[in-house]
Design a protein around this motif. Structure first.
Motif, PDB file in Angstrom:
ATOM      1  N   ALA A 244       0.902  -1.464  -0.072  1.00 55.98           N
ATOM      2  CA  ALA A 244      -0.042   0.176  -0.199  1.00 55.98           C
ATOM      3  C   ALA A 244       0.953   1.337  -0.017  1.00 55.98           C
ATOM      4  N   ARG A 245       1.940   1.104   0.832  1.00 55.72           N
ATOM      5  CA  ARG A 245       2.898   2.363   0.980  1.00 55.72           C
ATOM      6  C   ARG A 245       3.427   2.658  -0.611  1.00 55.72           C
ATOM      7  N   SER A 246       3.911   1.792  -1.313  1.00 57.07           N
ATOM      8  CA  SER A 246       4.315   1.842  -2.475  1.00 57.07           C
ATOM      9  C   SER A 246       3.462   2.458  -3.467  1.00 57.07           C
ATOM     10  N   ALA A 247       2.041   1.801  -3.433  1.00 52.86           N
ATOM     11  CA  ALA A 247       1.116   2.515  -4.450  1.00 52.86           C
ATOM     12  C   ALA A 247       0.803   3.835  -4.173  1.00 52.86           C
ATOM     13  N   TYR A 248       0.645   4.231  -2.842  1.00 51.28           N
ATOM     14  CA  TYR A 248       0.382   5.542  -2.318  1.00 51.28           C
ATOM     15  C   TYR A 248       1.387   6.480  -3.052  1.00 51.28           C
ATOM     16  N   ARG A 249       2.781   6.010  -3.052  1.00 51.48           N
ATOM     17  CA  ARG A 249       3.958   6.884  -3.322  1.00 51.48           C
ATOM     18  C   ARG A 249       3.711   7.293  -4.983  1.00 51.48           C
ATOM     19  N   ILE A 250       3.502   6.108  -5.451  1.00 49.64           N
ATOM     20  CA  ILE A 250       3.358   6.027  -7.204  1.00 49.64           C
ATOM     21  C   ILE A 250       2.135   6.939  -7.449  1.00 49.64           C
ATOM     22  N   LEU A 251       1.293   7.200  -6.812  1.00 49.98           N
ATOM     23  CA  LEU A 251      -0.159   7.968  -7.184  1.00 49.98           C
ATOM     24  C   LEU A 251       0.283   9.365  -6.895  1.00 49.98           C
TER      25      LEU A 251
ATOM     26  N   SER B 137       3.404  10.840  -6.213  1.00 46.53           N
ATOM     27  CA  SER B 137       4.237  11.521  -6.847  1.00 46.53           C
ATOM     28  C   SER B 137       3.976  11.964  -8.341  1.00 46.53           C
ATOM     29  N   ALA B 138       3.251  10.995  -9.013  1.00 46.68           N
ATOM     30  CA  ALA B 138       2.751  11.506 -10.209  1.00 46.68           C
ATOM     31  C   ALA B 138       1.832  12.619 -10.359  1.00 46.68           C
ATOM     32  N   VAL B 139       1.072  12.999  -9.307  1.00 48.80           N
ATOM     33  CA  VAL B 139       0.087  14.040  -9.335  1.00 48.80           C
ATOM     34  C   VAL B 139       0.920  15.297  -8.970  1.00 48.80           C
ATOM     35  N   ASP B 140       1.779  15.242  -8.129  1.00 47.54           N
ATOM     36  CA  ASP B 140       2.628  16.121  -7.605  1.00 47.54           C
ATOM     37  C   ASP B 140       3.543  16.517  -8.788  1.00 47.54           C
ATOM     38  N   ALA B 141       4.420  15.629  -9.499  1.00 48.47           N
ATOM     39  CA  ALA B 141       5.249  15.985 -10.674  1.00 48.47           C
ATOM     40  C   ALA B 141       4.519  16.762 -11.603  1.00 48.47           C
ATOM     41  N   ARG B 142       3.145  16.378 -11.850  1.00 45.98           N
ATOM     42  CA  ARG B 142       2.397  17.372 -12.793  1.00 45.98           C
ATOM     43  C   ARG B 142       2.084  18.605 -12.643  1.00 45.98           C
ATOM     44  N   LEU B 143       1.813  18.708 -10.999  1.00 42.09           N
ATOM     45  CA  LEU B 143       1.640  20.012 -10.485  1.00 42.09           C
ATOM     46  C   LEU B 143       2.565  20.837 -10.757  1.00 42.09           C
TER      47      LEU B 143
ATOM     48  N   LEU C  12       0.074   1.298 -11.578  1.00 40.01           N
ATOM     49  CA  LEU C  12       1.150   1.115 -10.593  1.00 40.01           C
ATOM     50  C   LEU C  12       2.186   0.784 -11.325  1.00 40.01           C
ATOM     51  N   GLY C  13       3.502   1.597 -10.885  1.00 40.14           N
ATOM     52  CA  GLY C  13       4.576   1.378 -11.291  1.00 40.14           C
ATOM     53  C   GLY C  13       4.911   2.403 -12.690  1.00 40.14           C
ATOM     54  N   GLU C  14       4.027   3.097 -12.673  1.00 42.22           N
ATOM     55  CA  GLU C  14       4.441   4.014 -13.862  1.00 42.22           C
ATOM     56  C   GLU C  14       3.751   5.355 -13.288  1.00 42.22           C
ATOM     57  N   THR C  15       4.760   6.452 -13.466  1.00 38.16           N
ATOM     58  CA  THR C  15       4.511   7.881 -12.833  1.00 38.16           C
ATOM     59  C   THR C  15       4.587   8.742 -13.862  1.00 38.16           C
ATOM     60  N   SER C  16       4.684   8.399 -14.965  1.00 42.77           N
ATOM     61  CA  SER C  16       4.718   9.435 -16.054  1.00 42.77           C
ATOM     62  C   SER C  16       3.264   9.828 -16.237  1.00 42.77           C
ATOM     63  N   GLY C  17       3.413  11.580 -16.658  1.00 38.86           N
ATOM     64  CA  GLY C  17       2.065  11.925 -17.286  1.00 38.86           C
ATOM     65  C   GLY C  17       2.152  12.543 -18.519  1.00 38.86           C
TER      66      GLY C  17
END
Length: 228
Positions: free
Chosen positions: A168-175, A177-183, A209-214
């Motif tokens: 769960a922690r890894s999934a949370y960080r993926i989501l 970090s992806a949103v923060d990166a776009r902001l 999951l496992g993909e953070t690109s936007g």
């Protein structure tokens, strides 16, 4: 699934949430939104349940706050710097809470928090991605109309999956970090152009999951003529 019951209390100076008291979420005293350590701990704990459906996160950041707090003295000689910034964030927190009470009251799960600066974080489940995005645009509109400065958001939905608690922690960080990166990206683009955002909502869609690109995200200006 229904929203888990929890109690809220304010953080005292130097205090951090205690995992031993799992039913208490600590509030940020300035905005009255959930303080970030509690927000993170609670959402990670809930994520194995929430991930089975559509779980959404939006992160917002106040637009042009630094210039606002520097210029506020020309309007009110006794409002400058942190005094002006704190007043702005109290209003942002109050408007966010009012919006959530109205717009998210019928969803299965929602929580509104802050990192502790000039940000707002909203997580929700029990509604479609499109419905969540529309509600965030509504929040963006409310803040643009009624707070001292507008707030721009990035949002995304975690792909539906079976998630074991240990992941769960890894999934949370993926989501997040992806949103923060776009902001951060849209804020930086505005800064480099010499402008401030004025209430933009960037929609990443579904984050695997496992993909953070936007790279395939879609931007939606706020409904009242937002954009840069």
């Amino acid at each position: 699934m229904t929203n888990s019951a929890y109690r809220t209390t304010y953080l005292r100076a130097g205090e951090t949430p205690d995992d031993a008291d799992r039913d208490v979420l600590y509030c940020d005293p300035l905005t009255s939104l959930i303080a970030y350590p509690s927000f993170e701990q609670y959402l990670i704990r809930m994520l194995p349940v929430l991930a089975a459906g559509e779980m959404h996160i939006a992160i917002g950041d106040v637009d042009g706050l630094r210039d606002y707090v520097m210029e506020r003295r020309s309007v009110d000689p006794y409002s400058f710097g942190h005094l002006a910034g704190n007043a702005c964030m109290r209003t942002v927190g109050a408007l966010t809470s009012e919006w959530a009470a109205l717009e998210l009251r019928d969803v299965d799960f929602h929580i509104c928090g802050t990192f502790g600066g000039d940000e707002v974080i909203v997580a929700a489940a029990g509604l479609s991605h499109e419905a969540f995005a529309q509600k965030i645009r509504s929040l963006c509109h409310d803040l643009k109309v009624s707070s001292p400065r507008p707030c721009s958001f990035a949002l995304a939905t975690l792909e539906s999956c079976t998630l074991e608690p240990q992941h769960a922690r890894s999934a949370y960080r993926i989501l997040v970090s992806a949103v923060d990166a776009r902001l951060f990206s849209i804020k930086e683009d505005a800064r480099l152009s010499g402008a401030h955002l004025e209430g933009t909502v960037a929609d990443l869609g579904v984050v695997p999951l496992g993909e953070t690109s936007g790279q395939n995200d879609i931007e939606h200006p706020a409904q009242i003529g937002g954009g840069w």
